[in-house]
Write an enzyme that holds these catalytic residues in place. Structure first.
Site, PDB file in Angstrom:
ATOM      1  N   TYR A   1      -7.284  10.615  -5.214  1.00  0.00           N
ATOM      2  CA  TYR A   1      -6.425   9.434  -4.648  1.00  0.00           C
ATOM      3  C   TYR A   1      -5.549   8.717  -6.245  1.00  0.00           C
ATOM      4  O   TYR A   1      -4.503   8.454  -5.717  1.00  0.00           O
ATOM      5  CB  TYR A   1      -7.526   8.333  -4.307  1.00  0.00           C
ATOM      6  CG  TYR A   1      -7.156   6.895  -3.674  1.00  0.00           C
ATOM      7  CD1 TYR A   1      -6.744   7.016  -2.238  1.00  0.00           C
ATOM      8  CD2 TYR A   1      -6.799   5.943  -4.368  1.00  0.00           C
ATOM      9  CE1 TYR A   1      -5.964   6.028  -1.704  1.00  0.00           C
ATOM     10  CE2 TYR A   1      -6.495   4.685  -3.741  1.00  0.00           C
ATOM     11  CZ  TYR A   1      -5.967   4.796  -2.604  1.00  0.00           C
ATOM     12  OH  TYR A   1      -5.627   3.531  -1.934  1.00  0.00           O
TER      13      TYR A   1
ATOM     14  N   GLY B   1      -2.091   6.415   3.804  1.00  0.00           N
ATOM     15  CA  GLY B   1      -2.973   6.798   2.771  1.00  0.00           C
ATOM     16  C   GLY B   1      -4.394   6.893   3.431  1.00  0.00           C
ATOM     17  O   GLY B   1      -4.754   6.218   4.376  1.00  0.00           O
ATOM     18  N   ILE B   2      -4.956   7.930   2.608  1.00  0.00           N
ATOM     19  CA  ILE B   2      -6.575   8.186   2.883  1.00  0.00           C
ATOM     20  C   ILE B   2      -7.315   8.247   1.473  1.00  0.00           C
ATOM     21  O   ILE B   2      -6.692   8.508   0.500  1.00  0.00           O
ATOM     22  CB  ILE B   2      -6.711   9.539   3.679  1.00  0.00           C
ATOM     23  CG1 ILE B   2      -6.315  10.653   3.059  1.00  0.00           C
ATOM     24  CG2 ILE B   2      -6.147   9.317   5.058  1.00  0.00           C
ATOM     25  CD1 ILE B   2      -6.657  11.992   3.685  1.00  0.00           C
TER      26      ILE B   2
ATOM     27  N   ASN C   1       3.256   3.767   3.490  1.00  0.00           N
ATOM     28  CA  ASN C   1       2.053   2.947   3.405  1.00  0.00           C
ATOM     29  C   ASN C   1       0.738   4.097   3.679  1.00  0.00           C
ATOM     30  O   ASN C   1      -0.225   3.869   3.270  1.00  0.00           O
ATOM     31  CB  ASN C   1       2.029   1.937   4.539  1.00  0.00           C
ATOM     32  CG  ASN C   1       0.713   1.260   4.722  1.00  0.00           C
ATOM     33  OD1 ASN C   1       0.123   0.714   3.727  1.00  0.00           O
ATOM     34  ND2 ASN C   1       0.120   1.748   5.867  1.00  0.00           N
TER      35      ASN C   1
ATOM     36  N   GLY D   1      -4.931  -4.162  -4.826  1.00  0.00           N
ATOM     37  CA  GLY D   1      -6.090  -4.015  -5.371  1.00  0.00           C
ATOM     38  C   GLY D   1      -7.041  -3.865  -4.364  1.00  0.00           C
ATOM     39  O   GLY D   1      -6.738  -3.110  -3.154  1.00  0.00           O
TER      40      GLY D   1
END
Ligand code: CAA
Length: 240
Positions: A147, A84-85, A82, A178
């Protein structure tokens, strides 16, 4: 026997909801985090979830901490990639550092983590691997070449892994949230965020719990025939 679930970036945002949900489904949850000690401490105290600090983009760190987990537990049954940046900027303004950092944290971490748990999962003939991608990996987004590249890469990674793990009882699936009501999304400039919400058919942000519900199903024994799939949770923003 209690199953072990490891959630990267598991103390804040979508990851925190996933950790809580899996705990409520009787997993022993270990929530990894990278930097915010205060948030991790209060999360751990409030929900009784073990937290472990390391940088998932660093292969040696991942190895050290996963080895530690295996000293105490015979298996890691569930891995939720999971962490993330974002470092948003249009490509003509993006520097190498912000390209590389996003690739390292969002994508190289997934190699690090998954490659370090996969052999035991294969030995155990059981594993559930979930990758948290993004609607913007499906459709692209202005300012997110870095990203979006990582988030679409997770889909190819997951499908390939699904083929490799199927015969060993291991599933690999992707969820593409989303715009979810988290700190990451609140950081978007207010007028830009408002214009994004205007384009969402459901006219609201999603909630992290709505993503966690899907994870909870996919990691269950019941979901053994769901493999190599990509699930959208985006209020109709992108239908794929
Ligand atoms: N499409 C086309 N043109 C656009 C555009 C778009 N979506 N957005 C901005 N532009 C244009 C602007 O109109 C502007 O044009 P002019 O110079 O002619 O006026 C130009 O591009 C520059 O726009 P900004 O002023 O916004 O540029 P900036 O450099 O200040 O900011 C940005 C760039 C940081 C990327 C900003 O546009 C932004 O924050 N966009 C939203 C990005 C986004 O959705 N990020 C998601 C983060 S949350 C997340 O990632 C979770 C998840 O998985 C969903």
């Amino acid at each position: 026997m209690t199953k072990i679930a490891l959630v990267t970036g598991g103390t804040r945002g979508i990851g925190a909801s996933i950790s809580q949900k899996l705990k409520s489904s009787n997993f022993k949850v270990i929530a990894n985090y990278a930097s915010n000690d205060e948030a991790a401490k209060s999360f751990s105290e409030e929900f009784g979830i073990e937290v472990m600090k390391w940088d998932v983009s660093d292969h040696n760190d991942c190895k050290e901490f996963i080895d530690k987990i295996y000293e105490q537990h015979t298996s890691i049954d569930v891995l939720v990639n999971n962490a993330g940046i974002t470092r948003d900027a249009p490509l003509h303004k993006m520097n190498l550092e912000n390209w590389q950092k996003v690739i390292d944290v969002n994508l190289n971490s997934v190699f690090n983590m998954t490659s370090l748990v996969i052999n035991k999962m294969r030995e155990n003939n059981f594993g559930r691997i979930i990758h948290i991608s993004s609607v913007n990996g499906q459709k692209g987004q202005f300012g997110q070449t870095n990203y979006a590249a990582t988030k679409s890469a997770l889909i190819g990674f997951s499908k390939s892994l699904a083929l490799e793990g199927a015969i060993k009882g291991i599933t690999s699936n992707v969820i593409c949230p989303g715009y979810i009501n988290t700190e990451m999304v609140s950081a978007i400039r207010e007028d830009i965020l408002k214009s994004i919400i205007d384009t969402i058919p459901n006219k609201r942000l999603g909630e992290a719990e709505e993503v966690a519900e899907m994870v909870d199903y996919l990691v269950s024994e019941k979901a053994s025939y769901v493999n190599g799939s990509t699930f959208s949770i985006n209020g109709g923003l992108w239908m794929d």
